[in-house]
Enzyme design. Structure first.
Site, short mmCIF file in Angstrom:
data_model
loop_
_atom_site.label_atom_id
_atom_site.label_comp_id
_atom_site.label_asym_id
_atom_site.label_seq_id
_atom_site.Cartn_x
_atom_site.Cartn_y
_atom_site.Cartn_z
N SER A 71 -35.40 -25.76 24.07
CA SER A 71 -34.92 -25.91 25.46
C SER A 71 -33.47 -26.38 25.49
O SER A 71 -32.66 -25.89 26.27
CB SER A 71 -35.81 -26.88 26.24
OG SER A 71 -35.60 -28.23 25.83
N LYS A 72 -33.13 -27.32 24.60
CA LYS A 72 -31.77 -27.88 24.62
C LYS A 72 -30.77 -26.93 23.96
O LYS A 72 -29.61 -26.84 24.37
CB LYS A 72 -31.76 -29.26 23.94
CG LYS A 72 -32.60 -30.32 24.66
CD LYS A 72 -32.10 -30.58 26.08
CE LYS A 72 -32.80 -31.76 26.73
NZ LYS A 72 -32.29 -32.09 28.06
N SER A 97 -28.90 -32.19 24.12
CA SER A 97 -29.33 -33.20 23.13
C SER A 97 -28.85 -32.77 21.75
O SER A 97 -28.73 -31.56 21.49
CB SER A 97 -30.86 -33.29 23.12
OG SER A 97 -31.30 -34.03 22.00
N TYR A 157 -38.68 -28.86 22.61
CA TYR A 157 -37.52 -29.62 23.12
C TYR A 157 -36.22 -29.06 22.53
O TYR A 157 -35.24 -28.83 23.25
CB TYR A 157 -37.70 -31.09 22.76
CG TYR A 157 -36.67 -32.03 23.34
CD1 TYR A 157 -36.69 -32.36 24.70
CD2 TYR A 157 -35.68 -32.60 22.55
CE1 TYR A 157 -35.75 -33.23 25.23
CE2 TYR A 157 -34.75 -33.48 23.07
CZ TYR A 157 -34.79 -33.79 24.42
OH TYR A 157 -33.85 -34.66 24.95
N ALA A 158 -36.23 -28.82 21.21
CA ALA A 158 -35.03 -28.29 20.54
C ALA A 158 -34.65 -26.93 21.11
O ALA A 158 -33.47 -26.65 21.39
CB ALA A 158 -35.26 -28.19 19.04
P1 NAP Z 1 -36.29 -40.34 31.45
O1 NAP Z 1 -36.04 -41.82 31.40
O2 NAP Z 1 -37.65 -39.85 31.07
O3 NAP Z 1 -35.90 -39.82 32.91
C1 NAP Z 1 -36.04 -38.45 33.25
C2 NAP Z 1 -36.11 -38.33 34.76
O4 NAP Z 1 -36.27 -36.92 35.08
C3 NAP Z 1 -37.32 -39.06 35.36
O5 NAP Z 1 -36.95 -39.74 36.53
C4 NAP Z 1 -38.29 -37.92 35.66
O6 NAP Z 1 -39.18 -38.16 36.72
C5 NAP Z 1 -37.31 -36.82 36.05
N1 NAP Z 1 -37.94 -35.49 36.00
C6 NAP Z 1 -38.83 -35.05 35.07
N2 NAP Z 1 -39.23 -33.80 35.39
C7 NAP Z 1 -38.59 -33.46 36.55
C8 NAP Z 1 -38.62 -32.32 37.38
N3 NAP Z 1 -39.40 -31.26 37.09
N4 NAP Z 1 -37.84 -32.29 38.48
C9 NAP Z 1 -37.06 -33.36 38.79
N5 NAP Z 1 -37.01 -34.48 38.06
C10 NAP Z 1 -37.77 -34.53 36.94
O7 NAP Z 1 -35.29 -39.55 30.49
P2 NAP Z 1 -33.86 -39.99 29.89
O8 NAP Z 1 -34.09 -40.58 28.56
O9 NAP Z 1 -33.08 -40.72 30.91
O10 NAP Z 1 -33.24 -38.54 29.63
C11 NAP Z 1 -32.41 -37.89 30.59
C12 NAP Z 1 -31.90 -36.59 29.98
O11 NAP Z 1 -31.18 -36.89 28.78
C13 NAP Z 1 -33.01 -35.61 29.60
O12 NAP Z 1 -32.58 -34.30 29.84
C14 NAP Z 1 -33.14 -35.83 28.12
O13 NAP Z 1 -33.66 -34.71 27.44
C15 NAP Z 1 -31.70 -36.11 27.72
N6 NAP Z 1 -31.58 -36.85 26.46
C16 NAP Z 1 -32.11 -38.11 26.33
C17 NAP Z 1 -31.97 -38.77 25.12
C18 NAP Z 1 -32.52 -40.15 24.91
O14 NAP Z 1 -32.41 -40.63 23.78
N7 NAP Z 1 -33.06 -40.81 25.89
C19 NAP Z 1 -31.30 -38.15 24.05
C20 NAP Z 1 -30.79 -36.89 24.22
C21 NAP Z 1 -30.93 -36.24 25.45
P3 NAP Z 1 -40.64 -38.82 36.38
O15 NAP Z 1 -40.36 -40.19 35.92
O16 NAP Z 1 -41.36 -38.78 37.70
O17 NAP Z 1 -41.27 -37.94 35.35
#
Ligand code: NAP
Length: 247
Positions: free
Chosen positions: A158-159, A142, A155-156
């Site tokens: 971890s990333k 991120s 979060y910061a």
């Molecule tokens: P999301 O919609 O919350 O989806 C995350 C998925 O990961 C969910 O299906 C969740 O399952 C699953 N998960 C959580 N904990 C887990 C575990 N322990 N083992 C296996 N699966 C697990 O998130 P997203 O926005 O798509 O983000 C995806 C990635 O991109 C993340 O790493 C996030 O930090 C990164 N990111 C996102 C953004 C953004 O703006 N959205 C920006 C920068 C980086 P549950 O639904 O059951 O919890």
């Protein structure tokens, strides 16, 4: 470019959000996408959506924080398919709060999923990729891991850690032709960011030179490129997909 026929692509946290789009995009280019996520019901519905489009996906319920369970799942996958070509460490969570008041459990939970989860999967896949002498690992970091953010110390960290892990893994595995890169998305429209108020979203958009939030497709397209043979000389890098938020 982007021909992944006969390739096996594992995407963690891909029952929804960015991960789902990444899994769908690999499947659209001929790969079999393997969906690792927490809940069977969500996994089944994601697999069904990909299946309905005439593409290949299979679900594996597992928690990325569980080292032993992840080792077992990867062993089963290798037994079933005979190779693992691509691993995308996408599973991630947020538990925001000001540093001074942050609960220890919120610090640990975020580090566990976002950083240790990626370590577990990289360690599990490495034995097969090292044997194959080929493979691609992509870590979804991120921009917050680069620039930090008030209220997101866990979060910061971890990333930022994930970016450092990417560089070390890239150095360790390069001699076996395994490439490891990180992608740092900015603000992407998913359930994770839907929680933000319209004012916060508007303020973010103002700070983004391309003046919009990103989409999961913006991230998935970079995954396709970095996993392709056209990116064969790229390893250990972190590439931002953020509309120019960090320039
Ligand atoms: P999301 O919609 O919350 O989806 C995350 C998925 O990961 C969910 O299906 C969740 O399952 C699953 N998960 C959580 N904990 C887990 C575990 N322990 N083992 C296996 N699966 C697990 O998130 P997203 O926005 O798509 O983000 C995806 C990635 O991109 C993340 O790493 C996030 O930090 C990164 N990111 C996102 C953004 C953004 O703006 N959205 C920006 C920068 C980086 P549950 O639904 O059951 O919890």
């Amino acid at each position: 470019m982007n021909d992944f026929r006969n390739k096996i692509a594992i995407v963690t946290g891909s029952a929804r959000g960015i991960g789902f789009t990444i899994a769908k995009y690999f499947a659209q280019r001929g790969a079999t996408s393997l969906i690792i996520d927490l809940h069977q019901k969500d996994i089944d519905s994601a697999v069904q959506k990909i299946d309905d489009a005439g593409l290949k996906a299979i679900g594996y319920p597992a928690d990325v924080t569980d080292n032993k369970a992840i080792k077992n799942v990867f062993r089963d996958i290798y037994k079933d398919f005979g190779s693992i070509d691509i691993l995308v460490n996408n599973a991630g969570i947020t538990k925001d709060g000001l540093l001074m008041k942050m609960k220890e459990s919120d610090w640990e939970a975020v580090i566990n999923v976002n950083l240790k989860g990626a370590f577990n999967c990289i360690q599990a896949v490495s034995r097969y990729m090292l044997k194959q002498k080929t493979g691609v690992i992509l870590n979804i970091a991120s921009v917050i891991g680069i620039m930090g953010n008030a209220g997101q110390a866990n979060y910061a960290a971890s990333k930022g850690g994930l970016i450092a892990l990417t560089k070390s893994a890239a150095r360790e595995f390069a001699s076996r032709k395994i490439r490891v890169n990180a992608i740092a998305p900015g603000f992407i429209q998913t359930e994770m960011t839907q929680k933000l108020s319209p004012e916060v979203v508007e303020n973010y958009a103002k700070a983004i030179p391309l003046a919009r939030m990103g989409t999961p497709a913006d991230v998935a397209n970079l995954c396709l490129f970095l996993a392709s043979t056209e990116a064969n000389y790229i390893t250990g890098q972190t590439i931002n997909v953020d509309g120019g938020l960090i320039i």
